[in-house]
Scaffold this motif. Structure first.
Motif, mmCIF file in Angstrom:
data_model
loop_
_atom_site.group_PDB
_atom_site.id
_atom_site.type_symbol
_atom_site.label_atom_id
_atom_site.label_comp_id
_atom_site.label_asym_id
_atom_site.label_seq_id
_atom_site.Cartn_x
_atom_site.Cartn_y
_atom_site.Cartn_z
ATOM 1 N N VAL A 54 0.811 -1.326 0.124
ATOM 2 C CA VAL A 54 0.147 0.033 0.091
ATOM 3 C C VAL A 54 1.021 1.154 0.080
ATOM 4 C CG1 VAL A 54 -1.816 1.277 1.135
ATOM 5 C CG2 VAL A 54 -1.728 -1.309 1.313
ATOM 6 N N VAL A 55 0.385 2.324 -0.782
ATOM 7 C CA VAL A 55 1.300 3.502 -0.807
ATOM 8 C C VAL A 55 0.243 4.550 -0.251
ATOM 9 C CG1 VAL A 55 2.473 5.079 -2.308
ATOM 10 C CG2 VAL A 55 2.601 2.776 -2.749
ATOM 11 N N ASP A 56 0.821 5.239 0.581
ATOM 12 C CA ASP A 56 -0.094 6.328 1.333
ATOM 13 C C ASP A 56 -0.032 7.518 0.553
ATOM 14 O OD1 ASP A 56 -1.955 8.028 2.872
ATOM 15 O OD2 ASP A 56 -0.807 7.588 4.709
ATOM 16 N N THR A 57 -0.907 7.921 -0.357
ATOM 17 C CA THR A 57 -0.881 9.069 -1.166
ATOM 18 C C THR A 57 -1.892 10.166 -0.550
ATOM 19 O OG1 THR A 57 -2.350 8.693 -2.751
ATOM 20 C CG2 THR A 57 -0.099 7.519 -3.167
ATOM 21 N N ALA A 58 -1.709 11.485 -1.441
ATOM 22 C CA ALA A 58 -2.665 12.501 -0.972
ATOM 23 C C ALA A 58 -4.006 11.966 -1.423
ATOM 24 C CB ALA A 58 -2.071 13.660 -1.520
ATOM 25 N N ILE A 135 0.997 4.823 8.227
ATOM 26 C CA ILE A 135 -0.096 6.106 7.774
ATOM 27 C C ILE A 135 0.833 7.260 8.128
ATOM 28 C CG2 ILE A 135 -2.085 7.414 8.064
ATOM 29 C CD1 ILE A 135 -3.332 4.840 8.871
ATOM 30 N N LYS A 136 0.952 7.988 6.982
ATOM 31 C CA LYS A 136 1.672 9.398 6.810
ATOM 32 C C LYS A 136 0.759 10.543 7.386
ATOM 33 C CE LYS A 136 4.631 8.238 3.264
ATOM 34 N NZ LYS A 136 5.868 8.595 3.858
ATOM 35 N N ALA A 140 2.410 15.243 4.999
ATOM 36 C CA ALA A 140 3.481 14.499 4.454
ATOM 37 C C ALA A 140 3.054 13.809 3.241
ATOM 38 C CB ALA A 140 4.304 13.717 5.441
ATOM 39 N N ARG A 141 1.774 13.742 3.063
ATOM 40 C CA ARG A 141 1.341 13.044 1.761
ATOM 41 C C ARG A 141 1.674 13.714 0.544
ATOM 42 N NH1 ARG A 141 -4.153 11.479 5.024
ATOM 43 N NH2 ARG A 141 -3.340 9.484 5.748
ATOM 44 N N VAL A 142 1.991 12.956 -0.600
ATOM 45 C CA VAL A 142 2.095 13.587 -1.803
ATOM 46 C C VAL A 142 1.124 12.963 -2.768
ATOM 47 C CG1 VAL A 142 3.957 13.323 -3.714
ATOM 48 C CG2 VAL A 142 4.931 13.644 -1.270
ATOM 49 N N LYS A 145 0.315 11.521 -8.461
ATOM 50 C CA LYS A 145 0.853 12.005 -9.871
ATOM 51 C C LYS A 145 2.188 12.568 -9.486
ATOM 52 C CE LYS A 145 -1.207 16.838 -10.178
ATOM 53 N NZ LYS A 145 -0.310 17.226 -9.041
ATOM 54 N N ASP A 146 2.632 13.059 -8.419
ATOM 55 C CA ASP A 146 4.023 13.027 -8.227
ATOM 56 C C ASP A 146 4.850 12.135 -7.773
ATOM 57 O OD1 ASP A 146 3.568 15.807 -8.625
ATOM 58 O OD2 ASP A 146 3.108 16.534 -6.676
ATOM 59 N N LEU A 147 4.404 10.895 -7.750
ATOM 60 C CA LEU A 147 4.919 9.649 -7.169
ATOM 61 C C LEU A 147 5.376 8.783 -8.290
ATOM 62 C CD1 LEU A 147 3.352 8.628 -3.703
ATOM 63 C CD2 LEU A 147 5.452 9.484 -4.302
ATOM 64 N N LYS C 319 11.860 11.249 -8.592
ATOM 65 C CA LYS C 319 10.442 10.716 -8.198
ATOM 66 C C LYS C 319 10.010 9.389 -9.258
ATOM 67 C CE LYS C 319 7.672 13.510 -11.149
ATOM 68 N NZ LYS C 319 6.190 14.331 -11.016
ATOM 69 N N TYR C 346 9.867 7.610 -0.023
ATOM 70 C CA TYR C 346 8.563 7.718 0.067
ATOM 71 C C TYR C 346 7.921 6.683 0.834
ATOM 72 C CZ TYR C 346 3.707 9.626 -0.016
ATOM 73 O OH TYR C 346 2.585 9.911 0.278
#
Lengths: 183, 325, 389, 184
Positions: A54-58, A135-136, A140-142, A145-147, C319, C346
């Protein structure tokens, strides 16, 4: 590698990515309801499960399923985005039994509810921990689309807006993209 | 009753028991040392080395440690059974040495039914293991005890059958008689006339004393420590000592019945007896540091499907030949 | 608390909640194997429901050695994270080194000098042999023989002495760097390796005589723990477990990374699917590793051991995301690295092979005997810190 | 028939037990491989990574090459290194006077710069994971791994190693041996 399994599967966005760059050849965005069907199709095509992360994104939790095939480098990444306030994904443990532990681990780390999971109790963390360590914090969440870059988009649902126009831009303006990368 | 008869026999037995006690203690220490040295050398290391010259005092230090340790009983264990078990395991061992003829003079007690005596009393050990396993209130111990009982009961039968073949030939259950029926040279021993019986006996003996490859009741990689999981200090020490003493007894019987007892080339005496006995002990220890362990169902299969029919056949053939010649 | 109350508290659900359907049958025994049990290799715990000695249900309970390596990655830079990679799997740490470094290189598009690639191959393969030797010894120890582990450690010691020359440590290596390796190989090391290979080849027949051919061992592990290929696929089992099920899948061939496509080696498989099959595969793998090492030393090119302009400590990964898989001694090691363009990753996901291999235990242990369960556990070659990460 | 053959095979395979005994018996007679530690030691320790040690300047063996750039302390994954820069030396009264005079004259005063030397260089060995990042990133090559295999302490606090003191100690020892050699 045959892409038989993708025929007729409703995806939000499916993209071919370069193995040399990302280590995956397909990255497929799905809505959570479709994940079980996709897993079943992959099972029928003799893929095996590698992991679930899992990636915690915005934009929400991005649940990533990696599958690979015994015949060679054919890593497929299934992704589905779930909101932070109600993270629910159907469990695929009924198809790939090994997903059982991976899902329990993701539940430990991120608190994702895998509906239909046979026994969703803590696996690696103690029972009385009370929080999900990976969990961020909100700031701190990104955004997604920036990842990651979607790669070469084959098919995209018009309602899918996580990679707005940029992807196509990126295709045409490679140097510009690299400039932004360096920052 | 005018003159009180001095109970010579009674005094003799008491003295013999005392001697046997000393013998047991000494041999226990020696065997611990031998076992660890053999283990070490088989594994290309020196074994105990630091306490005393070449580690000679290590077993003594071990014994002191065991005596000094706290005796511990788990919650929910049955105190009577729990503490009875090591004693029941150890006490018969002292009796077992009485009828063994180490030399014509060095015999604790001439028992006409010597073999029967030993086999009967060595059966008590099973009861001790059973008590220990049940009394500990521990599942591993219980599993170990279950295994111990099944194993000991099963292996006693072919053990008896193999000894019976020799007894048929000698016509006596007296151990000294059996020794006297053999000559001093190796080809006059019963191992040459009854090689199959010897093999069966030795296999069963290893199983009977729970040694590798048949050490299932205490298989530490499966049952942590089997029936003595919960024992500490000298309670464990008694089990340990009893195990070693049982080893000595089965090897002594093998020496008496198959290897000519105290008789040997050039001279006769206790020296030959101990040499043969320790050679057999060395082989049992050598087994332990070489082989993996068998599975439980295999263990019983070996017994019921191989050793028992072979033992019976051997006995029948012996009886048949005896009748003819 | 009274004893009765304590007994009530630990009865029933405390153990059986780990099963999918909780609650024991009335005539069965719940046995708690581990976390301190001699054959669970560390702190694995298995809850068993037994009928006599037959296993009705088994459920591994893991997490006793969990260290949250994935969280640590988020607060450290790529270079600072290297020591962690030596500690995930202490038996084959160089493979984890490689998996992480490979992901960083794939993400940052860092060229690796050819000499560095060869050095990596040589050291990783040596490390694979040490790992298999520990497994071999410990497995036979599980089956009740004490001596072989000493012989295996004797040979392993030889290799650790060798690996100490370039890496400086004996167990938890952090030798690789993004863009190469931290130190160059010395003549001493190469000479030592070339001496080791014939020595170790001469030891293998002894191993075969003492253990592989031993009838007790063969009867113990033949036809025990049969894992069909389909089960491997459902659980994602890889490495010798998969190859012991007859599928010649090896990341070194299937996804050739580094310079593995230049070497001539076989992928040992076994059609028997049982614990003996997995045993044979691992022993054969040691021989194949030696073949690879020989070829790599022969073809070792001159050049730098680390690329010029290799990432500095404060290097920021571009990135993007990258997945890199290598073949460890226990199977496919995967690192999924997601970077937002900062010095810290990240998100880092570690895919550990034993995690997947272990998860199939519950299924194949059903209906076997307790000693068989020990034999199966050993044949999966578990390293608990790698499962728990 | 098959069962018979299998049984016969089992009996033949019993030979492997003898072969196994032969192997352990052979090693029983061999020399053992143990190194009896306090009496004997191993010799392959020169590549071993022990606690850090400072590399002295070639001119002065009591002073390290270190320029207090903090690369090691900031990049250590475990935060095992504590590095404190020396403060600027206190000016003597004459210098203070001269400074004031200069100020009075309206000249720009040059304050004495702090020397690029460490005041304290402490490695907490209980935290160190021996990865070598500090050694690799030191721009002047001022730190290296010692190969002190036998390093041991009895208290946890003793693991905080004052590397400067250890450097001076080593320099003193070196002098001693040098003087002994000269006398000889």
């Amino acid at each position: 590698m045959s892409e038989q399994w993708m025929k007729g599967l409703k995806t939000l966005c499916s993209a071919r990515s370069s193995f040399e760059k990302t280590g995956q050849i397909w990255s497929v965005f799905l809505s959570p309801e479709r994940i079980l069907e996709a897993a079943r199709r992959l099972y029928d095509e003799e893929y095996f499960i590698e992991d679930i992360s899992v990636v915690d994104t915005a934009d929400g939790f991005l649940v990533v399923y990696h599958f690979d095939h015994f015949d060679g480098s054919a890593r497929v990444a299934l992704r589905c985005l779930v909101p932070h306030d109600n993270p629910r994904v159907p469990s695929i443990a009924s198809v790939f039994t090994g997903a059982d532990w991976h899902e329990r681990e993701s539940h430990d780390f991120f608190g994702i509810e895998f509906t239909g999971h046979p026994n969703l109790i803590p696996l690696l963390l103690p029972d009385d921990l009370g929080f999900h360590p990976l969990i961020k914090e909100e700031k701190a969440r990104v955004p997604l689309k920036d990842l990651m870059e979607p790669g070469e988009i084959v098919e995209c649902d018009p309602g899918f807006t996580l990679f707005p126009e940029e992807a196509k831009e990126a295709e045409s303006e490679k140097p510009a993209k690299e400039a932004t990368q360096g920052s | 009753m005018s003159i009180p008869i001095i109970p010579v026999e009674l005094i003799r037995i008491i003295v013999a028991l005392g001697a046997v006690g000393a013998f047991v203690g000494l041999n226990g220490l020696v065997l611990v040392y031998v076992e660890r040295k053999v283990a070490g050398h088989c594994q290309r290391r020196p074994g105990p080395f630091e306490v005393g010259p070449h580690g000679l005092l290590t077993p003594l230090a071990d014994a002191l440690k065991l005596v000094g340790k706290q005796l511990f009983m788990p919650t929910g264990a049955d105190p009577w059974l729990f503490w009875l078990a090591p004693i029941v395991s150890f006490l018969p061992v002292l009796l077992l040495f009485l009828p063994i003829p180490f030399s014509p003079v060095l015999t604790g007690m001439e028992v006409h039914l010597g073999i029967l005596f030993i086999l009967a009393f060595s059966g008590i050990n099973v009861l001790a293991l059973c008590l220990a396993g049940w009394g500990s209130n521990n599942k591993w111990a219980l599993l170990g005890a279950g295994r111990a009982v099944a194993q000991s009961v099963a292996y006693e039968i072919p053990l008896l059958l193999s000894l019976l073949a020799v007894i048929f030939m000698v016509g006596s259950l007296n151990l000294s008689e059996i020794v006297r029926s053999q000559g001093s040279w190796p080809w006059q021993w019963h191992i040459c006339t009854q090689p199959l019986a010897f093999l069966i006996y030795f296999t069963c003996a290893v199983a009977e004393v729970n040694r590798n490859p048949f050490d299932l009741p205490e298989a530490e990689s499966e049952l942590t420590a089997g029936f003595h999981t919960e024992y500490s200090g000298m309670a464990f020490g008694l089990f340990f000592l009893a195990e070693y003493m049982n080893m000595i007894i089965v090897c002594s019987i093998a020496t008496v019945v198959f290897l000519g007892g105290w008789q040997g080339p050039f001279f006769s005496g206790a020296l030959w007896f101990f040499a043969k006995m320790y050679a057999l002990l060395f082989i049992i220890i050598w087994f332990r540091w070489t082989y993996p362990r068998v599975r439980f169902n295999q263990l019983l299969n070996i017994n019921w499907k191989w050793l028992l029919p072979l033992g019976l056949a051997n006995l029948l053939v012996t009886a048949f030949l005896m009748k003819i010649f | 608390m009274t004893r009765q109350a304590a007994a009530e508290q630990v009865a029933g659900d405390f153990y059986t909640r780990h099963f999918v359907e909780p609650g024991p049958r009335e005539d069965t025994l719940i046995l708690n194997m581990g976390p301190q049990h001699p054959s669970t290799h560390g702190v694995l715990r298995i809850v068993l429901e037994l009928d006599g000695e037959y296993i009705l249900r088994a459920e591994p309970v893991i997490g006793y050695l969990h260290r949250m390596h994935e969280k640590m990655a988020e607060v450290k830079t790529c270079l600072q994270y290297m020591p962690n990679m030596g500690r995930v799997d202490y038996l084959h740490p160089l493979a984890w080194n490689w998996a992480f470094v490979g992901a960083v290189e794939r993400l940052g598009e860092i060229e690796v000098p050819e000499r560095a690639e060869y050095i990596r191959v040589i050291t990783v393969e040596l490390n694979r042999i040490t790992s298999h030797l520990v497994w071999w010894g410990a497995y036979i120890l599980d089956l009740g023989a004490f001596t072989p582990i000493m012989y295996a450690f004797d040979d392993r010691e030889y290799l650790l002495d060798l690996l100490q020359i370039p890496t400086g440590s004996r167990l938890t290596y952090s030798f690789f760097r993004p863009g190469g390796v931290s130190t160059d190989l010395t003549e001493d090391f190469l000479k030592g390796v070339l001496e080791f290979i014939p020595y170790f080849r001469s030891r293998l027949p002894m191993y075969k005589d003492l253990v592989t051919d031993n009838i007790i061992l063969r009867k113990r592990i033949e036809e025990v723990g049969v894992i069909p290929l389909e089960v491997c696929r459902r659980y994602g089992a890889t490495g010798p477990v998969l190859r012991g099920s007859g599928q010649p899948y090896d990341v070194r061939r299937a996804e050739p990374y580094s310079v593995y496509d230049r070497f001539d080696f076989e992928i040992p498989t076994d059609e028997k699917l049982d614990a003996m099959g997995r045993y044979r595969v691992r022993v054969a793998e040691m021989e194949q590793s030696m073949r690879i090492i020989e070829q790599a030393i022969e073809g070792l090119p001159e050049g730098p051991h680390i690329v010029k302009g290799a990432p500095k400590p404060k290097w920021k990964a571009p990135k993007g995301e990258a997945y890199f898989a290598v073949e460890g001694a226990r199977g496919k090691i995967g690192v999924h690295l997601v970077s937002s363009g900062k010095a810290n990753p990240y998100r880092l996901k570690l895919r550990s092979p034993t995690f997947s291999n272990m998860s199939l235990f519950a299924e194949i242990a059903r209906g076997t005997l307790l000693p068989d369960a020990v034999a199966i556990l050993g044949s999966l070659d578990l390293v608990i810190p790698e499962i728990d990460r | 028939m098959g069962a018979l053959r299998e049984s016969w095979q089992n009996i033949v395979d019993l030979w492997s037990l003898i072969v196994g005994l032969k192997v352990t018996g052979k090693y029983f007679c061999y020399r053992h491989r143990t190194v009896h530690y306090p009496r004997k030691t191993v010799d392959n320790i020169n590549t071993f990574r022990g606690p850090l040690e400072l590399v002295p300047k070639s001119k002065d063996p009591t002073k390290p090459k270190c320029i207090v750039c903090m690369m090691c302390a900031t990049n250590c994954p475990c935060g095992a290194i504590t590095l404190v820069k020396k403060k600027a030396p206190k000016p003597t009264p004459e210098e203070l006077k001269a400074e004031e005079e200069a100020k009075a004259r309206g000249e720009k005063v040059k304050k004495k710069k702090a020397p690029k030397e460490p005041a304290r260089f402490i490695q907490d060995f209980s935290l160190c994971s021996l990865c070598g990042i500090c050694v690799e990133n030191c721009p002047v090559g001022s730190i290296r791994f010692s190969n002190d295999v036998y390093f041991a302490v009895t208290r946890r606090e003793d693991l905080a190693l004052d590397l400067l003191a250890r450097l001076r100690e080593r320099a003193g020892e070196m002098e001693k041996t040098l003087s002994v050699e000269q006398e000889a």
